[in-house]
Motif scaffolding. Structure first.
Motif, PDB file in Angstrom:
ATOM      1  N   TYR A   1     -85.054 -13.335   6.870  1.00 38.03           N
ATOM      2  CA  TYR A   1     -85.297 -12.858   5.507  1.00 38.03           C
ATOM      3  C   TYR A   1     -86.192 -11.616   5.492  1.00 38.03           C
ATOM      4  CZ  TYR A   1     -82.983 -16.893   3.464  1.00 38.03           C
ATOM      5  OH  TYR A   1     -82.042 -17.808   3.085  1.00 38.03           O
ATOM      6  N   LEU A   2     -87.108 -11.527   6.454  1.00 41.08           N
ATOM      7  CA  LEU A   2     -87.995 -10.367   6.508  1.00 41.08           C
ATOM      8  C   LEU A   2     -87.280  -9.106   6.982  1.00 41.08           C
ATOM      9  CD1 LEU A   2     -91.252 -11.960   7.986  1.00 41.08           C
ATOM     10  CD2 LEU A   2     -90.914 -11.089   5.658  1.00 41.08           C
ATOM     11  N   ILE A   3     -86.246  -9.276   7.800  1.00 42.30           N
ATOM     12  CA  ILE A   3     -85.562  -8.102   8.341  1.00 42.30           C
ATOM     13  C   ILE A   3     -84.496  -7.581   7.386  1.00 42.30           C
ATOM     14  CG2 ILE A   3     -83.595  -9.135   9.571  1.00 42.30           C
ATOM     15  CD1 ILE A   3     -86.091  -6.555  11.013  1.00 42.30           C
ATOM     16  N   MET A   4     -84.107  -8.371   6.405  1.00 38.83           N
ATOM     17  CA  MET A   4     -83.029  -7.962   5.492  1.00 38.83           C
ATOM     18  C   MET A   4     -83.340  -6.710   4.675  1.00 38.83           C
ATOM     19  SD  MET A   4     -80.844 -11.205   4.092  1.00 38.83           S
ATOM     20  CE  MET A   4     -82.175 -12.346   3.730  1.00 38.83           C
ATOM     21  N   PRO A   5     -84.573  -6.505   4.178  1.00 37.78           N
ATOM     22  CA  PRO A   5     -84.838  -5.255   3.446  1.00 37.78           C
ATOM     23  C   PRO A   5     -84.587  -4.004   4.285  1.00 37.78           C
ATOM     24  CG  PRO A   5     -86.535  -6.865   2.970  1.00 37.78           C
ATOM     25  CD  PRO A   5     -85.722  -7.440   4.081  1.00 37.78           C
ATOM     26  N   LEU A   6     -84.887  -4.056   5.586  1.00 39.84           N
ATOM     27  CA  LEU A   6     -84.617  -2.915   6.463  1.00 39.84           C
ATOM     28  C   LEU A   6     -83.118  -2.658   6.545  1.00 39.84           C
ATOM     29  CD1 LEU A   6     -85.450  -0.754   8.515  1.00 39.84           C
ATOM     30  CD2 LEU A   6     -85.337  -2.533  10.293  1.00 39.84           C
ATOM     31  N   MET A   7     -82.337  -3.726   6.730  1.00 40.93           N
ATOM     32  CA  MET A   7     -80.882  -3.569   6.804  1.00 40.93           C
ATOM     33  C   MET A   7     -80.335  -3.029   5.476  1.00 40.93           C
ATOM     34  SD  MET A   7     -80.431  -4.385   9.843  1.00 40.93           S
ATOM     35  CE  MET A   7     -81.309  -5.251  11.141  1.00 40.93           C
ATOM     36  N   GLY A   8     -80.895  -3.522   4.379  1.00 41.60           N
ATOM     37  CA  GLY A   8     -80.465  -3.042   3.072  1.00 41.60           C
ATOM     38  C   GLY A   8     -80.779  -1.576   2.872  1.00 41.60           C
ATOM     39  N   LEU A   9     -81.949  -1.149   3.352  1.00 42.12           N
ATOM     40  CA  LEU A   9     -82.344   0.256   3.228  1.00 42.12           C
ATOM     41  C   LEU A   9     -81.414   1.149   4.042  1.00 42.12           C
ATOM     42  CD1 LEU A   9     -84.325   2.470   2.324  1.00 42.12           C
ATOM     43  CD2 LEU A   9     -85.718   1.916   4.342  1.00 42.12           C
TER      44      LEU A   9
ATOM     45  N   ALA B   1     -89.234  -2.246   2.544  1.00 39.19           N
ATOM     46  CA  ALA B   1     -88.667  -2.392   3.881  1.00 39.19           C
ATOM     47  C   ALA B   1     -89.734  -2.199   4.956  1.00 39.19           C
ATOM     48  CB  ALA B   1     -87.527  -1.395   4.079  1.00 39.19           C
ATOM     49  N   ALA B   2     -90.650  -1.260   4.720  1.00 41.88           N
ATOM     50  CA  ALA B   2     -91.709  -0.987   5.703  1.00 41.88           C
ATOM     51  C   ALA B   2     -92.620  -2.204   5.869  1.00 41.88           C
ATOM     52  CB  ALA B   2     -92.514   0.230   5.275  1.00 41.88           C
ATOM     53  N   ILE B   3     -93.030  -2.797   4.757  1.00 44.04           N
ATOM     54  CA  ILE B   3     -93.922  -3.959   4.804  1.00 44.04           C
ATOM     55  C   ILE B   3     -93.213  -5.165   5.417  1.00 44.04           C
ATOM     56  CG2 ILE B   3     -95.200  -5.631   3.399  1.00 44.04           C
ATOM     57  CD1 ILE B   3     -95.714  -3.324   1.405  1.00 44.04           C
ATOM     58  N   SER B   4     -91.984  -5.431   4.982  1.00 45.07           N
ATOM     59  CA  SER B   4     -91.265  -6.601   5.489  1.00 45.07           C
ATOM     60  C   SER B   4     -90.944  -6.452   6.977  1.00 45.07           C
ATOM     61  CB  SER B   4     -89.976  -6.826   4.693  1.00 45.07           C
ATOM     62  OG  SER B   4     -89.057  -5.773   4.899  1.00 45.07           O
ATOM     63  N   THR B   5     -90.651  -5.226   7.423  1.00 42.36           N
ATOM     64  CA  THR B   5     -90.355  -4.997   8.844  1.00 42.36           C
ATOM     65  C   THR B   5     -91.603  -5.213   9.696  1.00 42.36           C
ATOM     66  OG1 THR B   5     -88.633  -3.396   8.273  1.00 42.36           O
ATOM     67  CG2 THR B   5     -89.466  -3.345  10.529  1.00 42.36           C
ATOM     68  N   LEU B   6     -92.744  -4.783   9.172  1.00 43.83           N
ATOM     69  CA  LEU B   6     -94.008  -5.017   9.879  1.00 43.83           C
ATOM     70  C   LEU B   6     -94.285  -6.512  10.002  1.00 43.83           C
ATOM     71  CD1 LEU B   6     -96.567  -3.829  11.159  1.00 43.83           C
ATOM     72  CD2 LEU B   6     -97.600  -3.807   8.882  1.00 43.83           C
TER      73      LEU B   6
END
Length: 330
Positions: free
Chosen positions: A83-91, A243-248
């Motif tokens: 779930y944390l990596i999904m915002p990066l993929m979405g971006l 995405a930056a925060i969730s990826t961290l």
């Protein structure tokens, strides 16, 4: 080197299977208009070369595709990581849509609208998480990592992106493939990436199913006109900090996951590799070339069908990003 040759042959065979599938599926779609049947055939064709390889190898799944059990604690961490990596993929997906066409959402929307949520969940999330992981993080990655883990991570991710045969999916599938391979190294099991793959794909199905109920199927069309691209540029600006925060946070979870599996030192050692092994074989080069040619053809066909020129797309991208920055800060 023999493992690399075998992997190259498997990839080329898989690509050729996708070409055969494209011809078959076009006839099926013209006759039935059923995306479900097309997905079933596509997934079956995808796995055939790897199945022949597994039968020929006569080895257990643990050795050939890295299928091993993981602890309950690791499963929980894997779910959080997904779930944390999904915002990066979405971006990445959103950024790619500024430059290239995206027909994937439309296909899934059609599938959900005509076949229902459960059937779509099985075909879009469950089946691919088993089939695609077995091929790309299983047979291919496990073959390459025996010679060089680091090169195997990036090459398997690159091949995973190429096999989707369109620039939009390539963008995030490549990154996803690299991340997935790293997760396997952190857990020692392909089961972890099967779980992540299922969560990511099922989230897309659930999102589109919800959209379909609220707006109707027509509201989920993915072909963007110039005005929509401006809105997309604005959305990207908002997505970047999320995405930056969730990826961290995902990295910290990844670190805990590797520690929990006793493999953090192993993960760190991967980036210290110094090997001169070359994985490029004639079969692999031909397979990659075929995918790139198809991607170019598909993209230009999409541009002509939507009537968006290269220059118009570039202008709306720039304006959209500027507009998004202004909205975000002011």
């Amino acid at each position: 080197m023999e493992q690399a040759k075998s992997a190259g042959r498997i990839y080329l065979a898989t690509v050729l299977m996708t070409l055969a599938g494209a011809l078959i599926n076009r006839l099926i779609y013209k006759g039935t208009g059923n995306y479900l049947l097309i997905l079933i055939i596509s997934q079956l064709l995808l796995i055939i070369p790897s199945v022949f390889y597994l039968v020929k190898q006569r080895k257990g799944l643990a050795e050939t595709i890295g299928f091993r059990s993981i602890s309950v604690g690791s499963i929980v961490l894997v779910i959080i990581f997904a779930y944390l990596i999904m915002p990066l993929m979405g971006l990445i997906n959103a950024i790619s849509m500024l430059f290239v066409n995206n027909d994937t959402t439309q296909v899934i929307s059609n599938l959900v609208g005509k076949n229902g949520f459960l059937v779509s969940l099985v075909m879009v999330a469950l089946v691919p998480c088993l089939m695609e992981e077995s091929v790309y993080r299983g047979v291919l990655f496990q073959s390459y990592r025996q010679t060089s883990t680091l090169k195997g991570i990036f090459l398997s991710g690159f091949l995973f992106g190429l096999i989707h045969q369109n620039f939009n999916q390539f963008s995030y599938a490549f990154v996803m493939g690299v991340v997935f391979a790293l997760v396997i190294e952190a857990t020692g099991s392909i089961l972890s990436t099967m779980i992540i793959h299922f969560i990511i794909n099922s989230s897309s199905v659930m999102s589109l199913a919800l959209q379909s109920r609220i707006n109707g199927l027509a509201g989920t069309e993915a072909i963007l006109d110039s005005a929509q691209k401006v809105d997309l540029g604005t959305t990207i600006i908002y997505m970047i900090p999320i995405a930056a925060i969730s990826t961290l946070l995902a990295f910290f979870v990844f670190r805990v996951l590797a520690d929990n599996s006793g493999r953090w030192e192993h993960v760190k050692s991967i980036f210290k590799e110094r090997t001169k092994t070359h994985f490029l074989t004639p079969s692999l080069i031909i397979g990659m070339a075929i995918c790139l040619i198809i991607m170019i053809i598909v993209e230009y066909q999409g541009r002509f069908s939507t009537g968006i020129s290269k220059d118009e797309g570039f202008v709306t991208v720039i304006y959209g990003i500027i507009h998004g920055v202004q909205n975000f800060f002011f």
